[in-house]
Every structure is written in structure tokens, then in C-alpha cells.
Design a protein around this motif. Structure first.
Motif, PDB file in Angstrom:
ATOM      1  N   ILE A 210       2.480  16.084  12.634  1.00 45.92           N
ATOM      2  CA  ILE A 210       1.636  15.010  12.111  1.00 45.92           C
ATOM      3  C   ILE A 210       1.369  13.973  13.193  1.00 45.92           C
ATOM      4  O   ILE A 210       0.231  13.525  13.373  1.00 45.92           O
ATOM      5  CB  ILE A 210       2.304  14.368  10.875  1.00 45.92           C
ATOM      6  CG1 ILE A 210       2.343  15.367   9.720  1.00 45.92           C
ATOM      7  CG2 ILE A 210       1.570  13.090  10.466  1.00 45.92           C
ATOM      8  CD1 ILE A 210       3.070  14.868   8.495  1.00 45.92           C
ATOM      9  N   ALA A 213      -1.105  15.391  15.694  1.00 44.69           N
ATOM     10  CA  ALA A 213      -2.479  15.401  15.171  1.00 44.69           C
ATOM     11  C   ALA A 213      -3.073  13.995  15.162  1.00 44.69           C
ATOM     12  O   ALA A 213      -4.250  13.805  15.498  1.00 44.69           O
ATOM     13  CB  ALA A 213      -2.485  15.983  13.759  1.00 44.69           C
ATOM     14  N   GLN A 217      -6.371  12.469  17.190  1.00 39.12           N
ATOM     15  CA  GLN A 217      -7.453  11.848  16.418  1.00 39.12           C
ATOM     16  C   GLN A 217      -7.712  10.407  16.836  1.00 39.12           C
ATOM     17  O   GLN A 217      -8.855   9.970  16.938  1.00 39.12           O
ATOM     18  CB  GLN A 217      -7.112  11.907  14.928  1.00 39.12           C
ATOM     19  CG  GLN A 217      -8.199  11.365  14.014  1.00 39.12           C
ATOM     20  CD  GLN A 217      -7.829  11.499  12.544  1.00 39.12           C
ATOM     21  OE1 GLN A 217      -6.769  12.038  12.212  1.00 39.12           O
ATOM     22  NE2 GLN A 217      -8.695  11.015  11.669  1.00 39.12           N
ATOM     23  N   ASP A 244      -4.608   8.056   7.366  1.00 39.07           N
ATOM     24  CA  ASP A 244      -4.639   9.418   7.906  1.00 39.07           C
ATOM     25  C   ASP A 244      -3.240  10.030   7.931  1.00 39.07           C
ATOM     26  O   ASP A 244      -3.063  11.221   7.649  1.00 39.07           O
ATOM     27  CB  ASP A 244      -5.238   9.416   9.310  1.00 39.07           C
ATOM     28  CG  ASP A 244      -6.730   9.127   9.307  1.00 39.07           C
ATOM     29  OD1 ASP A 244      -7.367   9.329   8.248  1.00 39.07           O
ATOM     30  OD2 ASP A 244      -7.262   8.706  10.349  1.00 39.07           O
ATOM     31  N   SER A 247      -2.193  10.842   4.389  1.00 37.93           N
ATOM     32  CA  SER A 247      -3.039  11.936   3.894  1.00 37.93           C
ATOM     33  C   SER A 247      -2.519  13.274   4.395  1.00 37.93           C
ATOM     34  O   SER A 247      -2.520  14.276   3.657  1.00 37.93           O
ATOM     35  CB  SER A 247      -4.492  11.733   4.347  1.00 37.93           C
ATOM     36  OG  SER A 247      -5.058  10.584   3.765  1.00 37.93           O
ATOM     37  N   GLN A 248      -2.078  13.306   5.657  1.00 35.80           N
ATOM     38  CA  GLN A 248      -1.528  14.550   6.201  1.00 35.80           C
ATOM     39  C   GLN A 248      -0.199  14.892   5.551  1.00 35.80           C
ATOM     40  O   GLN A 248       0.098  16.065   5.300  1.00 35.80           O
ATOM     41  CB  GLN A 248      -1.374  14.433   7.716  1.00 35.80           C
ATOM     42  CG  GLN A 248      -2.703  14.375   8.455  1.00 35.80           C
ATOM     43  CD  GLN A 248      -2.560  14.662   9.927  1.00 35.80           C
ATOM     44  OE1 GLN A 248      -1.775  15.516  10.337  1.00 35.80           O
ATOM     45  NE2 GLN A 248      -3.332  13.966  10.740  1.00 35.80           N
ATOM     46  N   LEU A 251      -0.727  16.578   2.266  1.00 34.30           N
ATOM     47  CA  LEU A 251      -1.189  17.974   2.334  1.00 34.30           C
ATOM     48  C   LEU A 251      -0.035  18.964   2.432  1.00 34.30           C
ATOM     49  O   LEU A 251      -0.229  20.161   2.230  1.00 34.30           O
ATOM     50  CB  LEU A 251      -2.125  18.154   3.537  1.00 34.30           C
ATOM     51  CG  LEU A 251      -3.477  17.434   3.448  1.00 34.30           C
ATOM     52  CD1 LEU A 251      -4.247  17.602   4.745  1.00 34.30           C
ATOM     53  CD2 LEU A 251      -4.292  17.958   2.270  1.00 34.30           C
TER      54      LEU A 251
END
Length: 268
Positions: A210, A213, A217, A244, A247-248, A251
Motif C-alpha cells: 500500500i 502504491a 501515485q 487513497d 481506500s486501498q 480493497l
């Protein structure tokens, strides 16, 4: 509570009639004068009642019925059963707020800190599924607060002393409903089957992808998370990165998402 106004109005009518009889001794001989006196006294009593008496009675009635309203909400019913100290504190705050005639926003603000502290205490020990459920709600809340503009999302994430924020004003009805459902599960599971707080080793493999990523980003903007409370910090960027990140996390499978959030919220 229309009945309160009706009862107060009826009482004013009886009182006005009694005073008018005392003022106009021979009302049958002076019906017009009696009617004028009655109308004048009635108008005065209603004005005084609307200004002082009716609001006080309504506030007292509302305060006395607060607990019945709360217990209709599963989250507060779970709170009363599993964390009565916090529940009683919230009830007392609400009764005081309503009795003092404070606004709905002020009433929400009165209990918001209690609920935040309850989540901080309970969520690290909740089930992974309940924590994952709360993660989804957290993303919804942050997203809607950010969409409302200003620094609402930032103030939600990093509350400042003396600057309360009534987030309920900026959240949709479905999000508020989801929040209460998630809160209820956090309270229930943390009480019935408290979990051990995950260690850094337990979540290292989950958080590394995470962070990688997010770095791809957001690039150099990630540095602002080292001191998100710094003067002049870009609050919009801070909130965007946090949305963000969560949100990850959301998931991930519930068992992993819940474990990671429980670890994060347990950190000082």
C-alpha cells in the motif's frame, strides 16, 4: 410535540378568562369590553408562553425521551449493554444540551468526542470483519467531507482542541446509517470476543504494498504525512492521500483489512 402547544394554549385561555372576569365584573352587560379584555390578555399570555414557557416544557420533554430514542438505534443499544459508562455519559450530555435549548449541531458536537474516544478504545479489539466494515465507512465519510469543500476532511482526521466539527451536517443519510451499523458491530464484537492487537510483524506484509502504491501515485507529496499538522500544510493533499490509503485498505479481504486498521488505530 404539537400537544404541548395545545395544552399551553388551553391553559392560557382559562387563565385569560379568569383574569377578564376579575377585570370586567359585569361581563353580560359589557360583552364587547369583556371580549376585548380577554383577547388582549390571551395575546399577552400566548406571547409570554411562546417565548419562555413552551420552549422550556418542550426541552424538558425532549430530554426525558432522549434515552428511548437512542435505544431505537442498535449502536446505542449495544453501547448501553457493553459500555454503560460511555452510554450514560452521552445520555447525560444530550439531556443537558437539549434542556439548555442548544441547537441540533451543538448537540451532535457534545457527543462527538465521546464516540471518537469509544472507537479509539474499542476498534483495536473488535473483530476483523467489524473493523473492515468500519474502514469502508471511514472512506465514505472522508470522501463526502472532502466533496463539501473547505477543510472538513482534514479537521475530521486531525481534530483541533476548541474547534469542534459536526460532521453529520455534511454526510449523506446512507453514510450516517452505515456509520451507526459499523459502530454497533465494533462495540458488540470488541465486548463479546475481544481480539489481541496485531503486531507490526503481523501487518508488515499488508502495509508495504500500500505504501509503495501511494508513493507511486503521490510522489514527493507523501512527505507531508511525516508532519500533517505543520503550519501551512496543504490540507487537501493530506486528505487526498489519506482517502487513497484507506481506500486501498478497504480493497483487501476483510480479515486483512480489519487486522491492518486495528493495528493502525492502536498506535499512539
Amino acid at each position: 410535540m404539537v400537544w404541548i402547544s395545545v395544552v399551553v394554549g388551553a391553559f392560557c385561555g382559562v387563565l385569560a378568562a379568569g383574569v377578564a372576569v376579575l377585570v370586567v365584573r359585569k361581563r353580560k352587560e359589557n360583552p364587547r369590553f369583556y371580549s376585548l379584555v380577554f383577547a388582549g390578555i390571551m395575546a399577552l399570555l400566548l406571547a409570554l408562553s411562546n417565548e419562555f414557557v413552551t420552549p422550556m416544557i418542550k426541552a424538558s420533554y425532549a430530554a426525558s425521551n432522549i434515552e428511548d430514542s437512542l435505544l431505537d438505534i442498535p449502536a446505542f443499544a449495544a453501547m448501553k449493554q457493553h459500555d454503560p459508562a460511555t452510554y450514560n455519559q452521552i445520555v447525560d450530555r444530550l439531556k443537558l444540551s437539549v434542556s439548555n435549548g442548544q441547537s441540533l449541531a451543538a448537540t451532535h458536537e457534545a457527543i462527538q468526542n465521546d464516540i471518537a474516544m469509544l472507537i479509539e478504545k474499542r476498534l483495536p479489539h473488535a473483530s476483523d470483519e467489524a473493523a473492515a466494515m468500519y474502514t469502508n465507512v471511514l472512506v465514505q465519510e472522508m470522501t463526502e467531507l472532502k466533496q463539501n469543500g473547505g477543510d472538513f476532511c482534514y479537521r475530521f482526521l486531525f481534530p483541533q482542541p476548541g474547534q469542534p466539527l459536526d460532521i453529520s451536517r455534511y454526510l449523506s443519510a446512507p453514510t450516517k446509517k452505515a456509520n451507526l451499523a459499523a459502530l454497533g458491530e465494533v462495540i458488540r464484537t470488541s465486548a463479546l470476543s475481544p481480539q489481541t492487537i496485531p503486531t507490526e510483524a503481523d501487518v508488515a506484509a499488508l502495509i508495504e504494498p500500500i505504501i509503495t502504491a501511494l508513493a507511486k501515485q503521490h510522489g514527493q507529496d507523501m512527505a507531508i504525512l511525516q508532519n500533517p499538522g505543520a503550519p501551512g500544510v496543504d490540507k487537501g493533499k493530506v486528505c487526498g492521500i489519506m482517502i487513497d490509503m484507506y481506500s486501498q485498505i478497504a480493497l483487501l479481504p476483510p480479515a486483512q483489512a480489519g487486522k491492518l486498521l486495528r493495528y493502525m488505530l492502536a498506535q499512539p
